[in-house]
Write a protein that holds these residues in place. Structure first.
Motif, mmCIF file in Angstrom:
data_model
loop_
_atom_site.group_PDB
_atom_site.id
_atom_site.type_symbol
_atom_site.label_atom_id
_atom_site.label_comp_id
_atom_site.label_asym_id
_atom_site.label_seq_id
_atom_site.Cartn_x
_atom_site.Cartn_y
_atom_site.Cartn_z
ATOM 1 N N UNK A 236 67.462 -7.289 -17.006
ATOM 2 C CA UNK A 236 66.478 -6.201 -17.098
ATOM 3 C C UNK A 236 67.116 -4.852 -16.742
ATOM 4 N N UNK A 237 68.045 -4.854 -15.776
ATOM 5 C CA UNK A 237 68.732 -3.606 -15.413
ATOM 6 C C UNK A 237 69.587 -3.113 -16.576
ATOM 7 N N UNK A 238 70.264 -4.021 -17.281
ATOM 8 C CA UNK A 238 71.082 -3.617 -18.435
ATOM 9 C C UNK A 238 70.196 -3.034 -19.542
ATOM 10 N N UNK A 239 69.100 -3.685 -19.783
ATOM 11 C CA UNK A 239 68.203 -3.188 -20.834
ATOM 12 C C UNK A 239 67.618 -1.813 -20.462
ATOM 13 N N UNK A 240 67.305 -1.631 -19.198
ATOM 14 C CA UNK A 240 66.787 -0.324 -18.754
ATOM 15 C C UNK A 240 67.847 0.758 -18.929
ATOM 16 N N UNK A 241 69.103 0.413 -18.622
ATOM 17 C CA UNK A 241 70.195 1.382 -18.798
ATOM 18 C C UNK A 241 70.362 1.745 -20.274
ATOM 19 N N UNK A 242 70.276 0.724 -21.148
ATOM 20 C CA UNK A 242 70.387 0.998 -22.584
ATOM 21 C C UNK A 242 69.242 1.907 -23.064
ATOM 22 N N UNK A 243 68.051 1.684 -22.554
ATOM 23 C CA UNK A 243 66.906 2.513 -22.948
ATOM 24 C C UNK A 243 67.122 3.972 -22.524
ATOM 25 N N UNK A 244 67.647 4.143 -21.325
ATOM 26 C CA UNK A 244 67.918 5.507 -20.856
ATOM 27 C C UNK A 244 68.956 6.197 -21.748
ATOM 28 N N UNK A 245 70.029 5.426 -22.122
ATOM 29 C CA UNK A 245 71.073 6.002 -22.977
ATOM 30 C C UNK A 245 70.526 6.326 -24.371
ATOM 31 N N UNK A 246 69.618 5.510 -24.878
ATOM 32 C CA UNK A 246 69.039 5.780 -26.200
ATOM 33 C C UNK A 246 68.237 7.097 -26.184
ATOM 34 N N UNK A 247 67.579 7.307 -25.064
ATOM 35 C CA UNK A 247 66.808 8.547 -24.964
ATOM 36 C C UNK A 247 67.735 9.760 -24.922
ATOM 37 N N UNK A 248 68.884 9.609 -24.245
ATOM 38 C CA UNK A 248 69.806 10.744 -24.132
ATOM 39 C C UNK A 248 70.744 10.826 -25.335
ATOM 40 N N UNK A 249 71.463 9.655 -25.625
ATOM 41 C CA UNK A 249 72.457 9.672 -26.709
ATOM 42 C C UNK A 249 72.429 8.308 -27.375
ATOM 43 N N UNK A 250 72.009 8.291 -28.609
ATOM 44 C CA UNK A 250 71.901 7.011 -29.321
ATOM 45 C C UNK A 250 73.272 6.422 -29.624
ATOM 46 N N UNK A 251 74.263 7.283 -29.881
ATOM 47 C CA UNK A 251 75.617 6.790 -30.204
ATOM 48 C C UNK A 251 76.228 6.016 -29.041
ATOM 49 N N UNK A 252 76.141 6.604 -27.872
ATOM 50 C CA UNK A 252 76.672 5.912 -26.690
ATOM 51 C C UNK A 252 75.925 4.596 -26.434
ATOM 52 N N UNK A 253 74.621 4.636 -26.676
ATOM 53 C CA UNK A 253 73.816 3.431 -26.464
ATOM 54 C C UNK A 253 74.251 2.325 -27.424
ATOM 55 N N UNK A 254 74.482 2.694 -28.692
ATOM 56 C CA UNK A 254 74.925 1.690 -29.661
ATOM 57 C C UNK A 254 76.318 1.142 -29.313
ATOM 58 N N UNK A 255 77.217 2.050 -28.880
ATOM 59 C CA UNK A 255 78.576 1.611 -28.500
ATOM 60 C C UNK A 255 78.520 0.647 -27.307
ATOM 61 N N UNK A 256 77.671 0.977 -26.323
ATOM 62 C CA UNK A 256 77.549 0.103 -25.139
ATOM 63 C C UNK A 256 76.946 -1.248 -25.518
ATOM 64 N N UNK A 257 75.969 -1.219 -26.430
ATOM 65 C CA UNK A 257 75.351 -2.477 -26.862
ATOM 66 C C UNK A 257 76.355 -3.351 -27.610
ATOM 67 N N UNK A 258 77.180 -2.720 -28.482
ATOM 68 C CA UNK A 258 78.209 -3.479 -29.215
ATOM 69 C C UNK A 258 79.242 -4.061 -28.242
ATOM 70 N N UNK A 259 79.600 -3.258 -27.239
ATOM 71 C CA UNK A 259 80.560 -3.729 -26.236
ATOM 72 C C UNK A 259 80.013 -4.951 -25.493
#
Length: 353
Positions: A236-259
């Motif tokens: 749940x903490x990882x998903x919350x972090x991804x949601x925060x990154x999507x709100x700020x920068x979608x590119x970084x969020x996608x890169x982190x999700x792929x990683x």
């Protein structure tokens, strides 16, 4: 053996002498009417017939004794033949001049010869085994088997020694093969004949943590284990972090999700079981909580049952002690009544108080 043979020869000579000696005749009493002329005339016909009959009977008895002795001791045949030859020579003489034989002496000689023959056979080891016990016979048989076995063993050893000697002689006769001279080997730069292995000291806690961090791929610890509550919180903490990154920068969020996905795939390729599904984790957590609640209820039930049993045993014990106390008091009162004492309980029952 020499002493036994000497004894045998001595006995045979003694027998010959006894047979050759004339029997000592008792002195005849002179009759008054008998003169020298009557003596010279010789015995009468009746007396001659009587003496002949007597000699024949004695000869038959001697022959019977000889036959018996021949059956008993066959080794004394030589001595008996000499005795028979002497008897044959004596038979040519007139019956009046022949000495009277002594069958008792012949029988004693035969017995002696038989004993001597038995001793000779025993000395040779060929004696009769009728009188021996089965234990001695078994002992002799074992000794014979042991001797035969040792004999065979010695023969085998001799044969082996001969074969070994023959093989050695053949090897000695064969020319020794000429060994080729070894070629000088080129020394390489590396020599692998010595490997020194030092004893490694146990790693410290900081070192172990550092190694663990190095093993972590992409600085992401794998979601493994059976602590479902902790795994669910981390997910749940990882998903919350991804949601925060999507709100700020979608590119970084996608890169982190792929990683994250790639690291999970690498862990799975190594055989590590990754628990990154939130619904499955929730179901597993529910099952675990349910199992824990069941165990708790069972434990509480068991403790209550144990306490109840303990209370029942305590009550029963108190009741038994009370009964014993009452029974003891009753026994005392009965003893007092037997002695003639009047108790207050008896007065109350009678209504006198």
């Amino acid at each position: 053996m020499a002493s036994l043979l000497a004894k045998d020869s001595y006995l045979q000579n003694l027998a010959r002498k006894i047979c050759a000696q004339p029997s000592a005749e008792p002195q005849k009493r002179k009759w008054a009417g008998q003169t020298e002329n009557s003596k010279a005339a010789g015995p009468s016909k009746k007396k001659r017939k009587k003496t002949q009959k007597k000699f024949q009977e004695q000869r038959e008895k001697a022959a019977e004794h000889k036959a018996k002795s021949v059956e008993k001791s066959p080794a004394a045949s030589g001595a008996k033949e000499s005795v028979t030859t002497e008897e044959g020579e004596a038979s040519t003489v007139a019956p009046a001049e022949r000495p009277t034989p002594e069958p008792d002496s012949f029988f004693a000689l035969d017995v002696l010869r038989q004993r001597l023959h038995e001793k000779i056979q025993e000395a040779r080891g060929q004696g009769s085994t009728k009188e021996l016990s089965p234990a001695t016979l078994e002992k002799r048989r074992r000794r014979k088997q042991e001797r035969d076995r040792k004999k065979r063993k010695r023969k085998e050893l001799r044969a082996k020694e001969k074969a070994a000697k023959a093989g050695k002689t053949e090897v000695a006769t064969e020319p020794a093969p000429v060994a080729p001279c070894p070629e000088p080997q080129e020394q390489t730069g590396l020599i692998f004949n010595k490997v020194e292995v030092g004893e490694e000291e146990p790693a410290s806690k900081a070192q172990r943590q550092k190694e663990k961090r190095q093993q972590v791929k992409g600085k992401l610890t794998p979601l493994t284990g059976r602590n479902y509550r902790q795994l669910l919180e981390r997910l749940q903490a990882r998903q919350a972090r991804l949601e925060e990154l999507r709100e700020r920068d979608t590119g970084q969020a996608q890169a982190l999700e792929a990683k994250m996905q790639w690291t999970n795939l690498l862990y799975k390729a190594e055989g590590v079981k990754i628990r990154d599904s939130e619904p499955l984790l929730q179901e597993a957590l529910k099952r675990k909580e349910k199992r824990r609640a069941q165990r708790k209820r069972k434990w509480e039930k068991r403790t209550a049952h144990v306490v109840e049993k303990m209370q029942q045993r305590q009550d029963k014990r108190r009741q038994n002690l009370r009964k014993k106390k009452v029974a003891k008091a009753e026994r005392r009162m009965e003893k007092a009544r037997k002695k003639g004492r009047i108790l207050p309980q008896d007065l109350e029952r009678a209504g006198l108080v």
